[in-house]
Design an enzyme around this catalytic site. Structure first.
Site, mmCIF file in Angstrom:
data_model
loop_
_atom_site.group_PDB
_atom_site.id
_atom_site.type_symbol
_atom_site.label_atom_id
_atom_site.label_comp_id
_atom_site.label_asym_id
_atom_site.label_seq_id
_atom_site.Cartn_x
_atom_site.Cartn_y
_atom_site.Cartn_z
ATOM 1 N N GLY A 24 -23.405 -63.200 -137.305
ATOM 2 C CA GLY A 24 -22.215 -63.096 -138.127
ATOM 3 C C GLY A 24 -21.992 -64.370 -138.903
ATOM 4 O O GLY A 24 -22.057 -65.471 -138.350
ATOM 5 N N GLY A 25 -21.728 -64.221 -140.212
ATOM 6 C CA GLY A 25 -21.576 -65.375 -141.084
ATOM 7 C C GLY A 25 -20.155 -65.657 -141.512
ATOM 8 O O GLY A 25 -19.930 -66.437 -142.428
ATOM 9 N N SER A 76 -15.880 -66.615 -140.519
ATOM 10 C CA SER A 76 -15.207 -67.802 -139.995
ATOM 11 C C SER A 76 -15.516 -68.032 -138.523
ATOM 12 O O SER A 76 -15.847 -69.150 -138.110
ATOM 13 C CB SER A 76 -13.687 -67.670 -140.179
ATOM 14 N N LYS A 122 -13.001 -59.111 -131.905
ATOM 15 C CA LYS A 122 -11.696 -58.667 -131.414
ATOM 16 C C LYS A 122 -11.373 -57.306 -131.992
ATOM 17 O O LYS A 122 -10.528 -57.165 -132.860
ATOM 18 C CB LYS A 122 -10.590 -59.663 -131.786
ATOM 19 N N ALA A 133 -10.627 -70.186 -135.694
ATOM 20 C CA ALA A 133 -11.785 -70.861 -136.275
ATOM 21 C C ALA A 133 -11.371 -72.068 -137.101
ATOM 22 O O ALA A 133 -12.049 -73.105 -137.112
ATOM 23 C CB ALA A 133 -12.569 -69.873 -137.149
ATOM 24 N N LYS A 167 -3.942 -57.764 -129.302
ATOM 25 C CA LYS A 167 -3.109 -58.826 -129.882
ATOM 26 C C LYS A 167 -3.155 -58.797 -131.403
ATOM 27 O O LYS A 167 -2.198 -59.214 -132.066
ATOM 28 C CB LYS A 167 -3.527 -60.201 -129.342
ATOM 29 N N ASN A 170 -4.422 -61.198 -139.321
ATOM 30 C CA ASN A 170 -3.717 -59.961 -139.000
ATOM 31 C C ASN A 170 -2.221 -60.095 -139.285
ATOM 32 O O ASN A 170 -1.599 -59.178 -139.799
ATOM 33 C CB ASN A 170 -3.968 -59.577 -137.542
#
Length: 333
Positions: A11-12, A14, A109, A143, A194, A259
């Site tokens: 995964g690229g 944050s 998440k 991040a 969350k 979010n």
């Protein structure tokens, strides 16, 4: 391609970039898969990700970069996935490497939309990986604060304590504290939930609700989270620990929370589509909301999750946020 590596990050974005930074503190070489070839060329030339937390400078000699997911999966023992859940299944379809002898950790998440499962369950069901070789990396940790090397905490959950310790050791540093847990299901669901509650907090803020209401919303959210997780997977856990309550608070209140930002835009009158387009980032809670709502509906426990239901009504039924939250306020205490 280099010889065997201990860790590979997939995964690229944050969080993927932050994980590579953390691992680079402790390892001479770190594998890193991202599908964006232009970003890889930029990192090799300039030493930083051009698209996400670009303030992080890398020693490119430490990085084994590839846009071929199989090249990184082939040479790494521990595979850490930080691909947004909405795109994970599509990326995994390109895998030809057998994952059965790998240790898989999710830093995602969210729910995999195609299967309706949290990531650990998805790997277990689709790739026959035993649960003792599957783990979860959760916060509270943004991040952006990792990039600034601000003190942060991670919870590393796995049924196999040795695997949890291995990953915890690989990530910890002067600014990263780690603790281990055996609640892989609960921590992963908490990390997913969350984000939904952060969207709710954002909607409330966008509608003009103040700090007093936000505190009530968050106190109700942690209790709702406990009811949800206990219904899905009941075991002895302290919902007030940082992997649950701490992660909820930082995601619900932080200005770094995508979010919360997404929810704030919805509260201010944006449509879902327009908010996503303007953000140019994935709000995991959008996809998680539908999955969580459907699961509680299936279990006939929808009445136990009024906050999730309210967010679902706004995002998927296009109900007026102001009216939905007016009704929600009557259900909170």
């Amino acid at each position: 391609m280099d010889s065997r590596l201990k860790f590979g990050v997939f995964g690229g974005g944050s969080w993927g970039t932050a994980l590579v930074k953390m691992l680079s503190e402790n390892h001479e070489k770190v594998g890193w898969y991202m599908r964006n070839e232009a970003a890889i060329r930029h990192i090799r030339k300039e030493g930083h990700n051009p698209n996400y937390i670009s303030s992080v400078e890398f020693d490119v000699d430490q990085l084994v970069l590839s846009h071929d997911i199989n090249e990184i999966a082939k040479v790494c023992d521990v595979l850490i996935f930080a691909i947004p859940s909405a795109f994970l299944n599509g990326e995994l379809k390109n895998l030809t490497v057998d994952l059965k002898d790998r240790i898989i950790f999710s830093a995602i998440k969210g729910i995999v939309p195609e299967s309706g499962h949290i990531v650990g369950e998805h790997f277990h069901n689709q790739y026959n990986i035993p649960f003792e070789n599957i783990g979860v990396i959760t916060g509270p940790c943004h991040a952006e604060e990792v990039a600034l090397e601000r003190l942060s905490y991670l919870t590393i959950a796995c049924a196999d304590a040795n695997n949890a310790k291995l990953v915890a050791q690989g990530l910890k540093s002067d600014y990263i504290r780690t603790k281990i847990s055996d609640d892989i299901i609960g921590t992963e669901y908490a990390a997913m939930l969350k984000n939904i509650y952060a969207i709710a907090a954002g909607i409330a803020h966008g509608l003009g609700y103040g700090d007093n209401f936000q505190s009530v919303l968050m106190s109700n959210a942690i209790r709702e989270m406990k009811r949800f997780i206990d219904r899905v997977y009941k075991m002895k856990r302290n919902i007030n620990n940082s992997a649950y309550l701490g992660d909820l608070l930082v995601t619900g209140y932080s200005t770094f929370s995508r979010n919360r930002l997404f929810g704030n835009m919805i509260g201010k009158g944006y449509t879902v589509k327009s908010a996503m387009m303007e953000m140019n980032m994935v709000a995991e809670g959008y996809y998680a909301t539908k999955s969580a709502h459907l699961l509680m509906d299936k279990l006939e426990k929808k009445s136990k999750t009024p906050i999730i239901n309210a967010v679902y009504q706004v995002l998927y039924k296009e109900k007026n946020p102001k009216k939905v939250f007016e009704k929600l306020t009557e259900k909170l205490d």
